[in-house]
Design an enzyme around this catalytic site. Structure first.
Site, short mmCIF file in Angstrom:
data_model
loop_
_atom_site.label_atom_id
_atom_site.label_comp_id
_atom_site.label_asym_id
_atom_site.label_seq_id
_atom_site.Cartn_x
_atom_site.Cartn_y
_atom_site.Cartn_z
CB SER A 50 -4.74 -5.46 -10.53
OG SER A 50 -4.05 -4.29 -10.16
N1 SAH Z 1 -2.87 -2.01 -13.59
C1 SAH Z 1 -1.49 -2.32 -13.30
C2 SAH Z 1 -1.27 -2.04 -11.83
C3 SAH Z 1 0.15 -2.08 -11.42
S1 SAH Z 1 0.42 -1.82 -9.69
C4 SAH Z 1 -1.21 -3.78 -13.62
O1 SAH Z 1 -2.14 -4.59 -13.45
O2 SAH Z 1 -0.12 -4.15 -14.03
C5 SAH Z 1 0.25 -0.06 -9.54
C6 SAH Z 1 1.21 0.76 -10.34
O3 SAH Z 1 1.00 2.13 -9.99
C7 SAH Z 1 2.68 0.47 -10.04
O4 SAH Z 1 3.33 0.17 -11.23
C8 SAH Z 1 3.19 1.78 -9.43
O5 SAH Z 1 4.54 2.05 -9.73
C9 SAH Z 1 2.26 2.78 -10.03
N2 SAH Z 1 2.15 4.06 -9.33
C10 SAH Z 1 2.14 4.31 -8.01
N3 SAH Z 1 2.04 5.64 -7.78
C11 SAH Z 1 1.98 6.24 -9.00
C12 SAH Z 1 1.85 7.60 -9.44
N4 SAH Z 1 1.76 8.63 -8.61
N5 SAH Z 1 1.83 7.84 -10.77
C13 SAH Z 1 1.90 6.82 -11.67
N6 SAH Z 1 2.03 5.52 -11.31
C14 SAH Z 1 2.04 5.23 -9.99
#
Ligand code: SAH
Length: 228
Positions: A76
């Site tokens: 993000s």
């Molecule tokens: N804060 C992280 C955001 C990554 S994008 C960063 O900046 O790197 C969002 C993430 O949420 C993805 O890796 C996706 O696989 C994960 N995600 C989506 N649904 C999810 C769920 N039900 N449980 C855990 N992770 C989830």
């Protein structure tokens, strides 16, 4: 022959001085955009974001922008991380749950802002690189789980804060149930394209919800999220 000490080892791998200036400028950008929480700004100043992005985009690591991290996911925008962390009002002593480990960058910020961090990621393929980057930062207060974070991590509940890094169709009820009294859940809620970043505070049997503004996150997929 007398051995001379070589140059200090800094550079990309250690997160040393090479990127310090770029990180300082990112902190200034976040301040200009309204981030006031000094602990959050200090965490951004200390965590080497370049260790959490793929090598092809390392030169953009300190832009205030989201970047691709593989498996169709993104790290993000730093401003959104900072806004979420500021809203969570972390004291450095709390127990925090993160949903969506992704790159592990926000996990590292949380490790500076809480005593214990629990992080759940749905896509198992993302966890090894996140773990490795956190280890390179010297972070030791994080536990990981691969699974559906919409269900929380009941074994370690209640949490002082829960931060969701993916967009949900509604506030996931299991996460509200795992908040401590006065605890805060920061979660993007809306459709698959655009959401409002909500901060839900638990007050006894009630909750108080604050809207922090429009955001765009990848979908939260799971039992209390979107169908895959
Ligand atoms: N804060 C992280 C955001 C990554 S994008 C960063 O900046 O790197 C969002 C993430 O949420 C993805 O890796 C996706 O696989 C994960 N995600 C989506 N649904 C999810 C769920 N039900 N449980 C855990 N992770 C989830």
């Amino acid at each position: 022959m007398v051995a001379r000490p070589g140059p200090a080892v800094t550079g990309a791998s250690s997160g040393g001085t090479e990127y310090r200036g770029a990180r300082r400028r990112l902190v200034e950008v976040l301040q200009e955009k309204g981030i006031r929480d000094l602990a959050v700004l200090r965490a951004v100043d200390e965590v080497p974001r370049h260790l959490f992005v793929p090598t092809g985009v390392v030169h953009r690591a300190y832009e205030d922008a989201p970047l691709p991290i593989g498996s169709g996911q993104t790290i993000s925008q730093p401003f959104i991380h900072a806004r979420s962390l500021e809203a969570a009002c972390l004291t450095g002593r709390g127990k925090v749950l993160e949903i969506g480990t992704g790159s592990g960058y926000q996990t590292a910020l949380l490790a500076h802002l809480a005593a214990q961090v629990f992080s759940v990621e749905r896509v198992g393929g993302l966890l090894p690189s996140a773990r490795e980057a956190l280890a390179r930062c010297g972070v030791t207060n994080v536990s990981f789980l691969q699974g559906d974070g919409t269900l929380g991590w009941s074994q370690y509940a209640p949490f002082d804060a829960i931060i969701v890094g993916a967009g949900a169709p509604d506030v996931p009820a299991p996460l509200v149930a795992q908040l401590a009294e006065g605890g805060r859940l920061v979660v993007p809620v809306g459709d698959r394209e655009e959401q409002q970043l909500l901060c839900v505070t638990r007050r006894g049997a009630e909750t108080v919800t604050e809207d922090l503004g429009a955001v765009r996150f990848v979908p939260l997929i799971g039992a209390a999220g979107w169908a895959s």
